[in-house]
Motif scaffolding. Structure first.
Motif, mmCIF file in Angstrom:
data_model
loop_
_atom_site.group_PDB
_atom_site.id
_atom_site.type_symbol
_atom_site.label_atom_id
_atom_site.label_comp_id
_atom_site.label_asym_id
_atom_site.label_seq_id
_atom_site.Cartn_x
_atom_site.Cartn_y
_atom_site.Cartn_z
ATOM 1 N N THR A 51 0.811 -1.236 0.000
ATOM 2 C CA THR A 51 0.000 0.000 0.000
ATOM 3 C C THR A 51 0.835 1.273 0.000
ATOM 4 N N GLY A 52 2.095 1.182 0.412
ATOM 5 C CA GLY A 52 2.917 2.376 0.568
ATOM 6 C C GLY A 52 2.607 3.150 1.841
ATOM 7 N N GLU A 53 1.782 2.577 2.727
ATOM 8 C CA GLU A 53 1.414 3.238 3.979
ATOM 9 C C GLU A 53 2.054 2.521 5.166
ATOM 10 N N HIS A 54 2.209 3.272 6.273
ATOM 11 C CA HIS A 54 2.727 2.677 7.498
ATOM 12 C C HIS A 54 1.615 2.240 8.442
ATOM 13 N N GLU A 55 0.403 2.679 8.169
ATOM 14 C CA GLU A 55 -0.733 2.299 9.008
ATOM 15 C C GLU A 55 -2.016 2.300 8.173
ATOM 16 N N SER A 56 -3.117 1.967 8.828
ATOM 17 C CA SER A 56 -4.383 1.778 8.113
ATOM 18 C C SER A 56 -5.178 3.064 7.933
ATOM 19 N N VAL A 57 -4.660 4.207 8.360
ATOM 20 C CA VAL A 57 -5.335 5.484 8.119
ATOM 21 C C VAL A 57 -4.345 6.499 7.571
ATOM 22 N N VAL A 58 -4.858 7.346 6.702
ATOM 23 C CA VAL A 58 -4.112 8.486 6.168
ATOM 24 C C VAL A 58 -4.830 9.739 6.651
ATOM 25 N N CYS A 59 -4.120 10.624 7.325
ATOM 26 C CA CYS A 59 -4.750 11.805 7.926
ATOM 27 C C CYS A 59 -4.065 13.072 7.432
ATOM 28 N N GLY A 60 -4.860 14.090 7.142
ATOM 29 C CA GLY A 60 -4.273 15.345 6.712
ATOM 30 C C GLY A 60 -5.332 16.391 6.435
ATOM 31 N N ILE A 61 -4.859 17.569 6.028
ATOM 32 C CA ILE A 61 -5.725 18.713 5.781
ATOM 33 C C ILE A 61 -5.992 18.806 4.286
#
Length: 448
Positions: A51-61
């Protein structure tokens, strides 16, 4: 790709004009987790690689429809979007940052629930998330949830069902128990029918609808909602019975016509969040002359417990967000059949009375048809109530009043006169502030 399972960053890119991710202070996961679950570290590494992610959620503005918004987007490809301890930390950081910046929050939920490999520590993220929802609610900031496929377990029981406005993507599985626990799972359509989801949307409509909701819930407002102009009769009834007949006329304007005339556009909410929907009550938020007004409107039917509870939910949400409220009264009274009593109609009416009494925002009421007893009065602001020429308000219908007084049924017309229920009577008695007239501007509703 199943409904709503597109990668988190692709979904954000489709919805937002710009996105800036919050700093990731956690870094990559290491080892087999807090329980030392055999092979968990390898699972995390594979999930990160795919996935290219470190966790199961992506958070931002994000900028969505010109509104700066905090986005919490689940990446279902990362261990099924499951909630672990690090997931909870990221969500907590996002909501905290939203409060510091005074930003609305949009949760794009797609999760199978708590992460088995972290055991009870994963489950304990739920009260942690619930705390963030509570603090954000207390701060007067709106939270909109989008239910993707699937939204189950703790994700549904916190970020999903706990949001102010819940939008569901058609085809999504939504429920506390997922399909592997209780096949075949529960659909978002069923949750909508039960009053637990506000709107059902095809994925291609999500961006436009989300933009509208963010605009409605963040537009600065001030002062009470203007009184709508009357859409029906232009002359006042001569007798009490004339007023009753007018209000019961099938062809007179109803709530839908008033809402369409009053708002440039509006978005509905659905249900009481307790398993009930009353199609005879319309609630939501509308855009009028550059401002947002919340509305709760009766449609001429006997109001059921779910209708009172949905309206009370609407008033409390509007009050928390500082949005003025418009109520439209049109009901012969509260439903009083056995099903309504079993569903707690008395408590539901009390809930609506309390919601209006406690509201800090101004509530404006227009009686557009029948104003039958406490079922109508529960929707009314006692100090800001107007009536149209084809409306009336009474302690009870003339027929029932005649029966209670043990009069001959033929005396119902006389009883209607004695009840002083005509629009002009209501103004003279101080019950109504004035009579709304056809074609007048909202500020021209005058006493007669």
């Amino acid at each position: 790709m199943p409904c709503g399972r597109e990668p988190a960053r692709e979904l954000i890119g489709r919805l937002a004009a710009a996105f800036e991710e919050l700093p990731d202070d956690l870094g990559p996961s290491a080892g087999d987790g807090p329980l030392g679950w055999p092979g968990y570290g390898d699972q995390l590494a594979r999930a990160a690689a795919s996935t290219g992610e470190h966790e199961s959620v992506v958070c931002g503005i994000a900028e969505i429809g010109g509104v700066t918004t905090m986005v919490v987007a689940f990446e279902f490809g990362f261990l099924g979007g499951s909630l672990g301890t690090r997931t909870g930390t990221r969500i907590e950081q996002a909501f905290t940052h939203a409060r510091e910046r005074r930003l609305p929050v949009v949760s794009l939920v797609a999760t199978g629930g708590s992460r088995m490999q972290e055991g009870t520590l994963a489950l304990m993220q739920l009260p942690r998330i619930a705390r963030q929802l509570t603090l954000t609610r207390e701060a007067g900031l709106p939270h909109v949830a989008v239910l993707r496929d699937p939204t189950t377990g703790g994700g549904w029981a916190t970020l999903g069902a706990g949001a102010d406005v819940v939008l569901g993507l058609r085809g999504a599985q939504v429920g506390f128990a997922g399909s592997r626990v209780r096949p075949p799972g529960y659909s978002v359509t069923q949750q909508f029918a039960a009053g637990l989801v506000d709107q059902l949307l095809p994925p291609e409509e999500l961006r436009d609808r989300l933009e509208r909701w963010l605009r409605l819930l963040t537009t600065p407002t001030g002062g009470p909602a203007p009184v709508p102009s009357a859409l029906g009769e232009t002359t006042l009834p001569k007798t009490g019975w004339d007023a009753v007949v007018r209000a019961r006329t099938l062809g007179r304007p109803r709530a839908k016509e008033y809402l369409a005339s009053y708002f440039g556009w509006h978005e509905p909410i659905n249900g009481d969040r307790s398993g009930g929907v009353d199609p005879g009550v319309l609630c939501g938020f509308g855009y009028r002359d550059g401002r947002t007004v919340a509305y709760a409107a009766q449609c001429g039917t006997a109001t059921r417990p779910a209708g009172f509870r949905t309206a009370a939910r609407l008033v409390r949400l509007a009050d928390r967000l500082g949005i003025p409220v418009l109520t439209l009264v049109d009901t012969p009274g509260a439903a009083n059949d056995a099903a309504a009593e079993k569903a707690g109609v008395g408590a539901a009416i009390a809930d609506m009375f309390t919601a209006i009494a406690a509201a800090r925002v101004p509530v404006t009421t227009l009686v557009i048809g029948e104003g039958g007893s406490g079922g109508a009065l529960a929707f009314a602001a006692p100090d800001r109530m107007w009536v149209t020429p084809d409306g009336y308000f009474a302690v009870i219908s003339p027929e029932l009043a005649t029966a209670i007084l043990k009069r001959d049924p033929a005396r119902a017309r006389q009883t209607a006169e004695e009840l002083r229920l005509r629009p002009q009577d209501l103004v003279e008695l101080g019950v109504a502030q004035g009579i709304a007239q056809l074609g007048q501007s909202a500020d021209q509703a005058t006493a007669r």
